[in-house]
Write an enzyme that holds these catalytic residues in place. Structure first.
Site, PDB file in Angstrom:
ATOM      1  CE  LYS A 126     -11.759  10.191 -16.486  1.00  0.00           C
ATOM      2  NZ  LYS A 126     -11.643   9.563 -15.156  1.00  0.00           N
ATOM      3  CG  ASP A 166     -10.475   6.478 -16.453  1.00  0.00           C
ATOM      4  OD1 ASP A 166     -10.984   6.649 -15.348  1.00  0.00           O
ATOM      5  OD2 ASP A 166     -11.098   5.944 -17.405  1.00  0.00           O
TER       6      ASP A 166
END
Ligand code: NDP
Length: 445
Positions: A126, A166
């Site tokens: 991430k 995201d």
């Protein structure tokens, strides 16, 4: 608690004292995999847990950029490459002022198990930045994205690490970052997913996370011999996940009565007008409060927490972490809510999860129910490798089947390890076993 797990958790607490989100995510996973660790003593012998809670690599970098007036700003960029046991690192980039290493580590850790559940070859990672795209011009966003990618491009590659979107990172940002990667590396390959359809993006990727949450919830409903048809649904957020969860839930006959953003929520007793929401949020990038100016059946309330006081059959939290606490969970249950499926990552606090589980309502943790986004990113990678595109229906059918498979894996693992119906345990166990087995096979690395 199992003593091996206790020791590993103590170590994480000591080394990550200032990372409460990461600790929260680790605690939940380690507690629920206790029965697997008991059964497989070799995991302890080979230090699997000590290794799985430590990222393989963390990259933190400066992102300088200039605004439209020529003023210089500096943000912090980061990428946590958490675990590559079952495939290249895969996970989104988040641009939001709240982003710090804690946020990215918690998201990267969750991603390991989520990606494993999809059945595709993807490790966990991430990244993101504390940059806030809200209120910035397109040119400012472009300059920031180019600067961010100028550093990140040294660390990623189609077979190494494949970021996606995201919070705060949608098609526009992915486009700018892809362009900069291509320019610097002089290669055109699928290094990012969520790309535009004209340059390697997959049909149905935009819809995938929201649709996937609803497909997952459909299995929970079927298990209780019911369906979305005629149900009242409350969805938090009004971004990518919330919008497409609304679209799919409506198409299955449900009435979605509420949506939110970080300022407040709207309640529309007639059911939300999705075309209006899409225009306001996707095209005009406005606040959700604007909805009530055009829809007289709706009311707007400042503050987003009270969205959970609205009576509903199904709640889909699709905004952000820890947005639904123990009190909100109690209110939902008291008002008759029977199903909760998470579109966001870790939106329910541990207290809220406890309420859902002890009240025996059907509850799906995000790492299982929101895995449709990354699964479809995996499908985008497959199409890019083949230099070929599938139709919308082909991708959507694969997505649907993957969500059914994830539901069954979590349900079966929960039963096998003695907690039938507990999809938190089931998802963690099913996701963990595959990664741990691969780590064992690779030796001590
Ligand atoms: P978007 O940026 O498109 O939308 C986020 C939505 O949540 C916006 O409505 C935003 O409101 C709201 N929100 C953000 N932060 C807060 C906050 N602190 N309090 C209240 N509301 C907030 O993001 P996505 O829809 O892509 O992501 C939503 C969630 O889903 C995140 O948890 C993400 O990690 C998760 N997720 C996303 C996937 C994807 O494919 N996009 C895949 C899997 C999970 P505002 O505009 O006011 O900020």
């Amino acid at each position: 608690m199992n003593s091996y797990i206790g020791t590993v958790l103590d170590g994480v607490k000591r080394r990550s004292q200032n990372e409460p989100l990461f600790l929260q995510a680790v605690e939940e996973v380690l507690e629920s995999i206790a029965p697997v660790v008991e059964k497989h003593k070799e995991f302890q012998d080979k230090g699997i847990l000590e290794r799985i809670v430590e990222p393989e690599r963390q990259i933190i970098f400066r992102v300088p950029w200039q605004d439209d007036k020529g003023k210089v700003h500096v943000n912090r960029g980061m990428r946590v490459q958490f675990n590559s046991a079952i495939g290249p690192y895969k996970g989104g980039l988040r641009f939001h002022p709240s982003v710090n290493l804690d946020t990215i580590k918690f998201l990267g850790f969750e991603q390991i198990f989520k990606n494993s559940l999809t059945g595709l070859m993807m490790g966990g990672g991430k990244g993101g930045s504390d940059f806030d795209p809200k209120g910035k011009s397109d040119s400012e966003v472009m300059r920031f994205c180019q600067s961010f990618m100028t550093e990140l491009c040294r660390h990623i590659d189609a077979d190494t690490d494949v970021p996606a979107g995201d919070i705060g990172v949608g098609g526009r940002e992915i486009g700018y970052m892809f362009g900069q990667y291509k320019r610097i590396r002089n290669t055109f390959h699928g290094v990012l997913t969520g790309k535009g359809l004209t340059y390697g993006g997959s049909l149905a990727r935009t819809e995938a996370t929201g649709y996937g949450v609803v497909y997952f919830c459909q299995e929970m409903l079927k298990n209780k011999k019911t369906s979305f048809d005629g149900k009242t649904v409350v969805i938090s957020g009004s971004g990518n996940v919330a919008i497409y969860a609304t679209e799919k839930a409506k198409s299955l006959g449900a009435k979605v009565v509420a949506l939110s953003d970080s300022n407040g929520y709207i309640y529309d007793k007639d059911g939300v007008d999705l075309d209006l929401v899409k225009r306001l949020k996707e095209v005009e990038r406005k606040r959700i409060s604007e909805y009530v100016k055009e829809k007289k059946s709706a009311v707007y309330k400042e503050g987003c927490k009270d969205i959970w006081t609205i009576k509903c059959d199904i709640a889909l939290p699709c905004a952000t972490q820890n947005e639904l606490d123990g009190e909100a969970a109690k209110t939902l249950v008291k008002n008759g809510c029977q199903f909760v499926a998470e579109g966001a990552n870790m939106p329910s606090t541990p207290e809220a999860v406890e309420v859902f589980i002890s009240s025996n309502i059907s509850y799906a943790p995000g790492k299982a129910s929101n895995a449709g986004g990354v699964a479809t990113s995996g499908l985008e990678m497959s199409q890019n490798s083949q230099r070929f595109s599938w139709t919308f229906d082909e991708v959507d059918n694969k997505l649907h089947q993957i969500m059914i498979n994830i539901y069954n894996s979590a349900k079966n693992a929960a039963e096998e390890y003695g907690t039938p119906g507990n999809l938190v345990n089931g998802a963690n166990i099913a996701g963990f076993k595959k990664v741990a087995t691969a780590m064992m096979a690779h030796g001590l690395i």
